[in-house]
Each structure stands twice: as structure tokens, then as C-alpha cells.
Design a protein around this motif. Structure first.
Motif, PDB file in Angstrom:
ATOM      1  N   GLY A  48       0.844  -1.217   0.096  1.00 55.09           N
ATOM      2  CA  GLY A  48      -0.017   0.100   0.079  1.00 55.09           C
ATOM      3  C   GLY A  48       0.749   1.343  -0.022  1.00 55.09           C
ATOM      4  N   MET A  49       0.347   2.226  -0.321  1.00 54.23           N
ATOM      5  CA  MET A  49       1.137   3.660  -0.358  1.00 54.23           C
ATOM      6  C   MET A  49      -0.189   4.676  -0.104  1.00 54.23           C
ATOM      7  N   GLU A  50       0.119   5.638   0.845  1.00 52.27           N
ATOM      8  CA  GLU A  50      -0.840   6.608   1.400  1.00 52.27           C
ATOM      9  C   GLU A  50      -0.197   7.456   2.291  1.00 52.27           C
ATOM     10  N   ASN A  51      -0.504   8.708   2.390  1.00 48.74           N
ATOM     11  CA  ASN A  51      -0.237   9.855   3.238  1.00 48.74           C
ATOM     12  C   ASN A  51       1.514   9.779   3.372  1.00 48.74           C
ATOM     13  N   GLY A  52       2.217   9.709   2.285  1.00 45.67           N
ATOM     14  CA  GLY A  52       3.742   9.636   2.437  1.00 45.67           C
ATOM     15  C   GLY A  52       4.349   8.379   2.991  1.00 45.67           C
ATOM     16  N   GLN A  53       3.897   7.260   3.224  1.00 43.81           N
ATOM     17  CA  GLN A  53       4.216   6.117   3.512  1.00 43.81           C
ATOM     18  C   GLN A  53       3.986   4.868   2.328  1.00 43.81           C
ATOM     19  N   VAL A  54       4.973   4.345   2.151  1.00 44.99           N
ATOM     20  CA  VAL A  54       4.936   2.915   1.246  1.00 44.99           C
ATOM     21  C   VAL A  54       5.202   1.743   2.074  1.00 44.99           C
ATOM     22  N   ARG A  55       4.161   0.920   1.804  1.00 51.43           N
ATOM     23  CA  ARG A  55       4.653  -0.342   2.590  1.00 51.43           C
ATOM     24  C   ARG A  55       4.745  -1.494   1.830  1.00 51.43           C
ATOM     25  N   LEU A  56       5.598  -2.399   2.151  1.00 47.92           N
ATOM     26  CA  LEU A  56       5.827  -3.688   1.207  1.00 47.92           C
ATOM     27  C   LEU A  56       5.720  -4.742   2.298  1.00 47.92           C
ATOM     28  N   ASN A  57       5.298  -6.044   1.591  1.00 51.35           N
ATOM     29  CA  ASN A  57       5.577  -7.350   2.351  1.00 51.35           C
ATOM     30  C   ASN A  57       6.906  -7.855   1.817  1.00 51.35           C
ATOM     31  N   VAL A  58       7.617  -8.259   2.662  1.00 47.06           N
ATOM     32  CA  VAL A  58       8.932  -8.782   2.172  1.00 47.06           C
ATOM     33  C   VAL A  58       8.905 -10.436   2.253  1.00 47.06           C
ATOM     34  N   ILE A  59       9.159 -11.136   1.330  1.00 51.57           N
ATOM     35  CA  ILE A  59       9.131 -12.721   1.190  1.00 51.57           C
ATOM     36  C   ILE A  59      10.427 -13.045   1.257  1.00 51.57           C
ATOM     37  N   THR A  60      11.020 -13.803   2.050  1.00 55.94           N
ATOM     38  CA  THR A  60      12.314 -14.449   2.203  1.00 55.94           C
ATOM     39  C   THR A  60      11.940 -15.980   2.281  1.00 55.94           C
ATOM     40  N   PRO A  61      13.117 -16.766   2.100  1.00 52.20           N
ATOM     41  CA  PRO A  61      12.895 -18.247   2.375  1.00 52.20           C
ATOM     42  C   PRO A  61      12.850 -18.602   4.000  1.00 52.20           C
ATOM     43  N   GLY A  62      12.978 -17.625   4.870  1.00 54.11           N
ATOM     44  CA  GLY A  62      12.540 -17.822   6.124  1.00 54.11           C
ATOM     45  C   GLY A  62      11.478 -17.221   6.796  1.00 54.11           C
ATOM     46  N   GLY A  63      10.511 -16.382   5.877  1.00 55.92           N
ATOM     47  CA  GLY A  63       9.286 -16.027   6.174  1.00 55.92           C
ATOM     48  C   GLY A  63       9.057 -14.601   5.605  1.00 55.92           C
ATOM     49  N   ILE A  64       7.931 -13.917   6.170  1.00 53.49           N
ATOM     50  CA  ILE A  64       7.545 -12.536   5.567  1.00 53.49           C
ATOM     51  C   ILE A  64       7.434 -11.833   6.600  1.00 53.49           C
ATOM     52  N   PHE A  65       8.025 -10.457   6.333  1.00 56.07           N
ATOM     53  CA  PHE A  65       7.739  -9.304   7.317  1.00 56.07           C
ATOM     54  C   PHE A  65       7.478  -8.003   6.555  1.00 56.07           C
ATOM     55  N   ALA A  67       7.983  -4.072   5.668  1.00 48.66           N
ATOM     56  CA  ALA A  67       8.911  -2.893   5.385  1.00 48.66           C
ATOM     57  C   ALA A  67       8.162  -1.611   5.249  1.00 48.66           C
ATOM     58  N   GLU A  68       8.324  -0.719   5.868  1.00 46.65           N
ATOM     59  CA  GLU A  68       7.624   0.712   5.614  1.00 46.65           C
ATOM     60  C   GLU A  68       8.465   1.839   5.603  1.00 46.65           C
ATOM     61  N   PHE A  69       8.164   2.431   4.295  1.00 42.91           N
ATOM     62  CA  PHE A  69       9.115   3.791   4.047  1.00 42.91           C
ATOM     63  C   PHE A  69       8.304   4.943   4.557  1.00 42.91           C
ATOM     64  N   ILE A  70       8.812   5.648   5.167  1.00 44.88           N
ATOM     65  CA  ILE A  70       8.256   6.877   5.958  1.00 44.88           C
ATOM     66  C   ILE A  70       8.373   8.269   5.466  1.00 44.88           C
ATOM     67  N   GLY A  71       7.503   9.089   5.508  1.00 43.89           N
ATOM     68  CA  GLY A  71       8.049  10.587   5.168  1.00 43.89           C
ATOM     69  C   GLY A  71       8.386  10.590   3.518  1.00 43.89           C
ATOM     70  N   CYS A  72       7.627  10.146   2.669  1.00 37.26           N
ATOM     71  CA  CYS A  72       7.963   9.809   1.316  1.00 37.26           C
ATOM     72  C   CYS A  72       7.212  11.002   0.654  1.00 37.26           C
ATOM     73  N   ASP A  73       7.790  11.332  -0.475  1.00 39.83           N
ATOM     74  CA  ASP A  73       7.242  12.412  -1.463  1.00 39.83           C
ATOM     75  C   ASP A  73       5.714  11.769  -2.150  1.00 39.83           C
ATOM     76  N   ASP A  74       5.211  12.749  -2.815  1.00 40.01           N
ATOM     77  CA  ASP A  74       3.965  12.152  -3.560  1.00 40.01           C
ATOM     78  C   ASP A  74       4.150  10.989  -4.485  1.00 40.01           C
ATOM     79  N   ARG A  75       5.291  10.812  -4.914  1.00 42.85           N
ATOM     80  CA  ARG A  75       5.584   9.680  -5.870  1.00 42.85           C
ATOM     81  C   ARG A  75       6.121   8.502  -5.274  1.00 42.85           C
ATOM     82  N   GLY A  76       6.138   8.719  -3.926  1.00 38.72           N
ATOM     83  CA  GLY A  76       6.454   7.542  -2.793  1.00 38.72           C
ATOM     84  C   GLY A  76       8.147   7.314  -3.102  1.00 38.72           C
ATOM     85  N   ALA A  77       8.760   8.412  -3.374  1.00 40.91           N
ATOM     86  CA  ALA A  77      10.188   8.305  -3.201  1.00 40.91           C
ATOM     87  C   ALA A  77      10.884   9.463  -2.307  1.00 40.91           C
ATOM     88  N   ALA A  78      11.952   9.602  -2.239  1.00 41.79           N
ATOM     89  CA  ALA A  78      12.664  10.657  -1.206  1.00 41.79           C
ATOM     90  C   ALA A  78      12.143  10.315   0.080  1.00 41.79           C
TER      91      ALA A  78
END
Length: 162
Positions: A48-65, A67-78
């Protein structure tokens, strides 16, 4: 003399390629974490992506966790910061166990929320962060996950209280 020239030219070409790859690395963009994870036999999917945050689900051989980027610009970067999170059923964990865990570990934070226990790790993102730096943060996070799993499996043994 010709061999030295060929070796020097090859070294310069490789150095130029490495510099170009590092120059293309945008440490404050979620795509950079996705690239780093891909090189570590893991993948990330946009949650998901909203209000300056980009959320990711990370899938690894050992499980899922998460990751959330905070304070992003309108494009979901910076983005300004990155946080990793994972949850487990708290089972036999008590608030005292989590407090003891938090006193022992300054990088990983355990918290309780209802019937779940969460582990968190956060970092500030700067333009000077390299792919190697980000890999190191992921490695620290993996250590956090391992320690938290050991705590959840047998809190008394992990904390040396048995």
C-alpha cells in the motif's frame, strides 16, 4: 607492456560500471530496497501507499515481514526513514520478557499489541546510504528476527532465567 594496458583498461571499465551502478542507487526510494532484497534471495511486494508512506511485504526463504518507508514524497520516493516489522502470537511472552529483551538489545524493539508481539527496527535514510549499507541494515534486521524467534520459543532460556 600490452598486458598491463589491457589489465588497466579492464580495471577502469569495471570501476566505471561499479560507479554507474552505485550512482543509480537511490537509497531513499523503495525500489532500492527491492533491488537489495532481490540480490539476497528475497522479494518485496507493494502492500500500500498513502499519506507519505509506502508499505511492502517482504518474502524471504525464512518467512514474511513488513517494510515501511516513511515521510515519502507524492511519488513514493525521497523517503526519510525505513522501518521493518514482524508479528508473532505472543504465546508465553509476557511484558516483563519484552522489557528484558529491550534492555538487552538497543537496535531491536519488542512491543505487545493485543495477542501479538511485534519486533521493530528502524533507520533514517540519507542520500549517502549505499547498497552495502542497506544490506548491512537488512542483516541486522535478520539478527533481530532470529533473536525474537528465540525469545518467543523459550523466553526463560533466551533471557537466561531458566
Amino acid at each position: 607492456m600490452k598486458i598491463a594496458t589491457v589489465v588497466t583498461a579492464a580495471s577502469l571499465a569495471l570501476a566505471g560500471t561499479a560507479q554507474a551502478q552505485e550512482a543509480a542507487f537511490a537509497p531513499r526510494a523503495p525500489s532500492s530496497l527491492i533491488d537489495v532484497l532481490g540480490a539476497m534471495d528475497a522479494r518485496a511486494e507493494l502492500d500500500g501507499m498513502e499519506n507519505g508512506q509506502v508499505r511492502l511485504n517482504v518474502i524471504t526463504p525464512g518467512g514474511i515481514f513488513g517494510a515501511e518507508f516513511i515521510g515519502c514524497d507524492d511519488r513514493g520516493a525521497a523517503c526519510k526513514a525505513l522501518g521493518f516489522t514482524a508479528s508473532i502470537q505472543k504465546r508465553t511472552l509476557t511484558l516483563e520478557h519484552l522489557n528484558d529483551f529491550n534492555r538487552r538489545d538497543i537496535l531491536c524493539r519488542g512491543v505487545m499489541s493485543g495477542d501479538e508481539a511485534n519486533i521493530r527496527y528502524g533507520l533514517l535514510l540519507t542520500d549517502n546510504l549505499t547498497a552495502g549499507d542497506l544490506r548491512e541494515h537488512v542483516a541486522v534486521w535478520q539478527r533481530c528476527l532470529g533473536a525474537f524467534a528465540a525469545l518467543a520459543t523459550d523466553p526463560e532460556k533466551f533471557l537466561g532465567q531458566d
